[in-house]
Structure formats: C-alpha cells, structure tokens
Design an enzyme around this catalytic site. Structure first.
Site, PDB file in Angstrom:
ATOM      1  N   MET A  39       0.847  -1.189   0.000  1.00 41.87           N
ATOM      2  CA  MET A  39       0.000   0.000   0.000  1.00 41.87           C
ATOM      3  C   MET A  39       0.882   1.238   0.000  1.00 41.87           C
ATOM      4  O   MET A  39       1.813   1.349   0.790  1.00 41.87           O
ATOM      5  CB  MET A  39      -0.993   0.008   1.160  1.00 41.87           C
ATOM      6  CG  MET A  39      -0.464  -0.164   2.539  1.00 41.87           C
ATOM      7  SD  MET A  39      -1.849  -0.101   3.709  1.00 41.87           S
ATOM      8  CE  MET A  39      -1.020  -0.527   5.234  1.00 41.87           C
ATOM      9  N   ARG A  76      -3.886  -3.191  10.772  1.00 36.24           N
ATOM     10  CA  ARG A  76      -3.805  -2.822  12.185  1.00 36.24           C
ATOM     11  C   ARG A  76      -3.989  -4.037  13.098  1.00 36.24           C
ATOM     12  O   ARG A  76      -3.350  -4.138  14.133  1.00 36.24           O
ATOM     13  CB  ARG A  76      -4.836  -1.730  12.497  1.00 36.24           C
ATOM     14  CG  ARG A  76      -4.405  -0.376  11.961  1.00 36.24           C
ATOM     15  CD  ARG A  76      -5.483   0.666  11.974  1.00 36.24           C
ATOM     16  NE  ARG A  76      -4.944   1.930  11.459  1.00 36.24           N
ATOM     17  CZ  ARG A  76      -5.677   2.973  11.118  1.00 36.24           C
ATOM     18  NH1 ARG A  76      -6.995   2.915  11.231  1.00 36.24           N
ATOM     19  NH2 ARG A  76      -5.108   4.071  10.662  1.00 36.24           N
ATOM     20  N   TYR A 128       3.833   2.438  12.908  1.00 38.04           N
ATOM     21  CA  TYR A 128       3.216   2.374  11.579  1.00 38.04           C
ATOM     22  C   TYR A 128       1.768   1.907  11.615  1.00 38.04           C
ATOM     23  O   TYR A 128       1.278   1.465  12.636  1.00 38.04           O
ATOM     24  CB  TYR A 128       4.048   1.601  10.577  1.00 38.04           C
ATOM     25  CG  TYR A 128       4.378   0.148  10.798  1.00 38.04           C
ATOM     26  CD1 TYR A 128       3.751  -0.647  11.736  1.00 38.04           C
ATOM     27  CD2 TYR A 128       5.350  -0.452   9.990  1.00 38.04           C
ATOM     28  CE1 TYR A 128       4.071  -1.976  11.879  1.00 38.04           C
ATOM     29  CE2 TYR A 128       5.678  -1.789  10.121  1.00 38.04           C
ATOM     30  CZ  TYR A 128       5.038  -2.543  11.065  1.00 38.04           C
ATOM     31  OH  TYR A 128       5.370  -3.858  11.205  1.00 38.04           O
ATOM     32  N   GLU A 129       1.102   2.082  10.506  1.00 39.48           N
ATOM     33  CA  GLU A 129      -0.355   1.853  10.375  1.00 39.48           C
ATOM     34  C   GLU A 129      -1.147   2.769  11.308  1.00 39.48           C
ATOM     35  O   GLU A 129      -2.218   2.408  11.796  1.00 39.48           O
ATOM     36  CB  GLU A 129      -0.721   0.387  10.626  1.00 39.48           C
ATOM     37  CG  GLU A 129       0.006  -0.598   9.760  1.00 39.48           C
ATOM     38  CD  GLU A 129      -0.137  -0.323   8.277  1.00 39.48           C
ATOM     39  OE1 GLU A 129      -1.090   0.367   7.877  1.00 39.48           O
ATOM     40  OE2 GLU A 129       0.727  -0.789   7.510  1.00 39.48           O
ATOM     41  N   GLY A 130      -0.640   3.965  11.532  1.00 44.41           N
ATOM     42  CA  GLY A 130      -1.270   4.913  12.432  1.00 44.41           C
ATOM     43  C   GLY A 130      -0.647   4.810  13.808  1.00 44.41           C
ATOM     44  O   GLY A 130      -0.766   3.775  14.462  1.00 44.41           O
TER      45      GLY A 130
END
Length: 595
Positions: free
Chosen positions: A162, A295, A439-441
């Site tokens: 992504m 997540r 990562y991933e927020g």
C-alpha cells in the site's frame, strides 16, 4: 533459545476459550474442524520453527540490498523460504475458494500469521501486506480486477503493497500530492513519490501490485478528493502473463532501527500506469479496508515478538546462576541459584505471560468478530460483531504493541548486560517490535480514533454492547467461588471503563482537548478491561479442567497467571482512570517555547 511456535496455547484459545466448534454451521467454519485446525497449526509450526526462525538473525544482520538498477535483493535464504511458503499453499489459507483460496476463518489464518511473525517478523510482512491488498481489491475492485489479480495474490505468486505516505505527509493524507491523469483508455498516469513502502521492491515474487492513493486532476482538496489505483510493477496481460515494466521505481531503501529483512522503499511513480479501484474520490474508504486489516496484523506483531522474548527470558532465568534466594539457597550444590528464584524476575516473567497469553486471546477473539461479521446467520449478530471489530481494532493495534514492547524490554532486563549485546536475540526483538507502535497509524492516533470516532459511532451502540457483554459474563459467573477474585477484577475494571466513558461524554464535548488528553489513558484502560474479560474466560475453562480431575499442569499454571493479572497488572486500570480525569488544563498550559 530458538523460538518455539506456541501451538498448545493457540489451540487452547481456539478450541476451549473461543469454542470454534460452536460455529460449525457457518461458511468457512464447517471445514475448520478441530483435527484440521490442529494439523494446520502443527504444520505451520514446523515450517516457522525450522525454516523461518533460523533466517531471523540472518535478515537482521544482512538486511536487504538495493542496486542502481532499482532492484532489491532480500537476505540470503529469504527467496527459497518464500518459495517453500508459496508451494505449501500458506498464502491461500484465508482467501476465498473462488479465487484459489482455502476459505478458512480469518482467526485460523491469524494463528498461522502469529507464528510466522514470531519466527521472522521481517519475512512475515511480505505476505501479510499481500493479503491486505487482496482484501482491498476483493471489497472494492471490479469483477475483471478481481479475476485478474486475486488468484495471483491469493497464491502468493504476486505480492501487494500500500502506497500512502509521502515525504511531506503521513497521518494527514489530505495533504498528499501524488496525481492521477486520465489517459483516455480507462487507465491513468500516476506521478509522485511514496516513502516507507514495505515490500515496495523485492526478489521474492514475479510481480508486485501497488495500491496507490492519488488525486485525480480537478478532485476536491483534502481527503474527499483521494482515489485508489492498482499500479502493478509489471503490467499484466488479460491472461495474467506479464507485459511491460511499469513506471514505478525504487529509489532506495531506508536505513532502519529494525525489521532489516523487510525492504522499506522509497518509490517514484513516473507516469506509472494505474487503474481506478472503485469510485473516484472514494479511495480512502477502500484503503481503510487494507489499513484496518493491517492494524490487526500489527497488534499481532506485538504479541508475536513478545512471545519470542518471553520464551528467551524464561529459559535464561532458569539457567543463569546469580546470587542466592532471599529465603535461602535453592541450588545448594551450585555456586549460586538460578535468577528465577528472585521475586522481581518472576514479576517480569509473570507480567509477560499475563500480557502475551491474555493478549493472544483478545487478538483471536477480535478476529473472530470479523469472521462473524461476515458469516453469522443472524443480522443482529453480524451487526454486533461488526461493531465490536470496529471498536476494538484501535485497541488491538495500540494496546498490544505498547505492551509487546514493554514485554520485550523487560525480557532484555532479565538478561542483564548480556541482553544488551547482539549475541542474544533480545536486541532484535526490541528493535523489530518498536515500529509496531508507529506504523499503520501511531498509537496516539489510534487512541484519538477510539475516543473521537469509535465511541460515538451510532450513538455509542458498540461500546454499550461491549459493556453489556462484560456485565452478562460477570453476572453468569458471580456465584462461582473459585472464580470470585477474577470476576471481581473484571467487574471493577468494567466499572472504571464505564466511568471513564461517561467522563469523556461530559467533558470531551465541552473541551476537545480533554478528549485528546484522556485518549491514551482511556485506550489502555480499555485494553486492560478487555484482557480482564479474556482472563476470566481463560480461568473459567482452566478451573473446569482442574475440577474435573485433569492433572495437566497447563491448566493450573493458567489459574496462577490469571490471579497475577488481577492482583498486579489490572490495578493499573484505576491509575489510568485517575490520570484521564485530570483533564487537559496542565498539559495545555505551557507555551510551546517553554518545552
């Protein structure tokens, strides 16, 4: 100490705590018989333990290598291991049968993923992101896109990534500048730079399918104008054979603290050919399908690395001779006692066991909600499971990675000075797991998402259902004397979480800074409460086994760890409640230049 996949505990959670057999009438679950699940986990454990685990240190020390021709070589052994991984059919475990998958529940696939991540986190990231790409196209792609890409992604022959982050924007995707220009033939030309792209270039697969966020010319500003595009490394022909090389190039690799065996790439899209997925300006919603799946996978990484670190620390503590027990020698014939006799070492080990084993149950239970949201026969049950999945995803991601890092840090502490050297695996566990909090927020963003969006969704329906779930369990077991301390702990934590929720409702709306200041403590209070529920369920099953005369020490050990969680870990919930109720005034009082 070589990583040992935790098959016994995984089977205990799947069979005894979650009772997967209860769902045998649902699609996917019918084939997930207890015997088949055990065979799958046993085979996965053999592959992860014998093939992936020995490559973990290799990947860490050697890393990936970038060449001026824009190609990347993965560490020695990764390519052969990946081919074994594909040949054995592991990527297809949770994919739809219509696209070559085995159609098993996601929770079973998650158990396999935990083992691969625990054995070799950097390696496991490659197929993990591929499955996320598969899911995004499955949810939003056209039928032609599904037919072309999904079988090849499901098999693992093609990989997925992504492409979100750009040099000037990460969390705030509304600032992205990558542009898409319609080419007149249904395709677009994509131009821009993306950074921190895991697996953005590698030598494991014949093709890489990039999912790229970009803005079509004339689109609205901000997140409302973002579209999603499929941009393959090699443009496939209609029959899936590979055509021309696309205009996406790897400009280099990031030099990172950990996960050295995974290629973290800077990608340049120089009028790359891409195809729109779904509708124009609706790309972020589709990308969130992949991000939410990722997540859960990141929460898994926290548990997986913590499991490996715990195993290493427990083995070391039983072997390392240092000092004498406070109550007198326990190894009188030796020069010193093993450090496991010391209460503080046991505290760190039991804290780790409580977090890893309770966290695993929480992770698997949440993944099961995702399965039920898709497959449950009753609409109300599907809605409830979907609500739980949405509500708990930020908790799984942030709480389990925060705790995973702490477990790895304490495991290093148990090793003393030896743990700080590169002769033992603790440094790699600690370095690898640290990225999971980012990562991933970032975990702070997850806390804001929980407080700012998930609690209020549908009038608070999800969190009210969660409270009702805990209340019902506590009420059903209130007369079980053997479980009384565990159930009392659950009831108290639930009460504290409910009090915190009401405080946010009363104070967060009036001053949003109060919600922001409370968010991290609220998320950790939520995570502790969720683990209290899991440990209550674990303890109930274990107590029943012991009461029935089962002499397996596995169950007696579970009851001890459950009591430790309630006595020494769960009291943190009250501290989080007190901190969040302090509000934002002190936090926001200093001017910026005073820091």
């Amino acid at each position: 100490m070589t990583y040992q996949p935790p098959v016994r505990d995984q089977l205990f959670v799947l069979r005894d705590v979650l009772e997967l057999e209860r769902y045998a009438n649902l699609p996917g679950f019918a084939d997930a018989t207890p015997d088949l699940v055990e065979q799958i986990l046993d085979q996965a454990a053999r592959f992860c333990g014998e093939v992936l685990a020995p490559l973990n240190a290799v990947g860490d020390k050697q890393g990936c290598r970038w060449s001026p021709d824009h190609t990347v070589t993965t560490p020695d052994g990764f390519k052969a291991a990946y081919q074994q991984f594909v040949d054995a059919g592991w990527p297809a475990l949770g994919a739809e049968p219509a696209y070559g998958g085995q159609g098993l529940p996601a929770v079973v696939n998650l158990a396999v993923s935990e083992m691969s991540s625990g054995a070799n986190m950097a390696f496991a990231m490659y197929p993990g992101l591929t499955h996320g790409t598969y899911s995004a196209i499955l949810n939003g792609g056209s039928q032609a896109q599904k037919d072309l890409y999904l079988p090849r992604l499901a098999s693992g022959r093609w990989a997925g990534t992504m492409n979100l982050t750009e040099p000037h924007c990460g969390t705030d995707l509304g600032l992205l500048r990558t542009k898409a220009v319609a080419h007149g033939d249904g395709s677009y030309r994509i131009s821009g730079q993306k950074i921190w792209i895991s697996g953005g270039e590698q030598d494991l697969t014949e093709n890489i399918v990039h999912l790229v966020l970009a803005r079509i010319e004339g689109a609205p500003a901000g997140v409302r104008g973002i579209s999603l595009f499929i941009v393959p490394k090699f443009i496939p022909n209609a029959d899936g054979t590979l055509g021309d090389r696309n205009g996406v190039k790897c400009l280099g690799l990031e030099s990172k603290m950990g996960i050295h065996g995974n290629a973290t790439c800077v990608l340049a899209h120089d009028e790359s050919t891409g195809w729109l997925v779904g509708e124009e300006n609706r790309g972020l919603a589709l990308m969130f399908v992949m991000m939410n799946e990722a997540r859960i996978g990141v929460g898994l990484q926290g548990i997986a690395q913590a499991e490996g670190a715990y195993q290493a620390a427990a083995a070391f503590a039983k072997e390392r001779l240092q000092g004498r027990a406070l109550t007198g020698p326990k190894n009188p014939d030796g020069p010193a006692d093993p450090i496991i006799v010391h209460p503080d070492v046991r505290r760190m080990l039991l804290d780790a066991a409580a977090m890893v084993e309770g966290g695993r149950a929480f992770l698997f239970w949440t993944a099961l909600q995702g399965d039920l949201a898709r497959a449950a026969a009753d609409e109300a049950e599907r809605r409830k499971a979907s609500d739980f999945m949405a509500l708990l995803t930020p908790v799984v991601k942030a709480f389990l990675t925060d705790q995973g890092f702490q477990v790895c840090s304490n495991a290093m502490q148990i090793h003393g000075g030896a743990g700080y050297t590169e002769h033992l695996p603790l440094s790699q566990y600690l370095r690898d797991v640290r990225i999971a909090m980012i990562y991933e927020g970032t975990n702070g963003v997850q806390a804001l998402d929980l407080v700012g969006r998930k609690l209020a969704a549908d009038g608070g329906r999800a969190v009210m259902a969660f409270f009702a779930e805990l209340d019902a369990y506590a009420a059903a077991n209130k007369d079980d004397d053997a479980l009384a301390p565990i159930i009392a702990g659950l009831a108290q934590a639930k009460g504290e979480l409910q009090e915190a929720t009401l405080w946010l409702m009363q104070n967060g709306m009036a001053n949003p800074d109060n919600a922001g200041a409370a968010s991290s403590d609220y998320l950790h209070l939520f995570g502790l409460t969720a683990l209290a529920y899991m440990w209550a369920r674990i303890a109930k099953v274990s107590q029943a086994k012991v009461a029935a005369g089962d002499s397996d020490p596995f169950y007696a050990r579970k009851l001890v760890v459950a009591r430790h969680f309630v006595e020494r870990v769960l009291p943190q919930a009250g501290a989080h409640l007190r901190k969040l109720k302090a509000g934002s005034q002190t936090l926001m009082s200093l001017p910026a230049d005073a820091f």
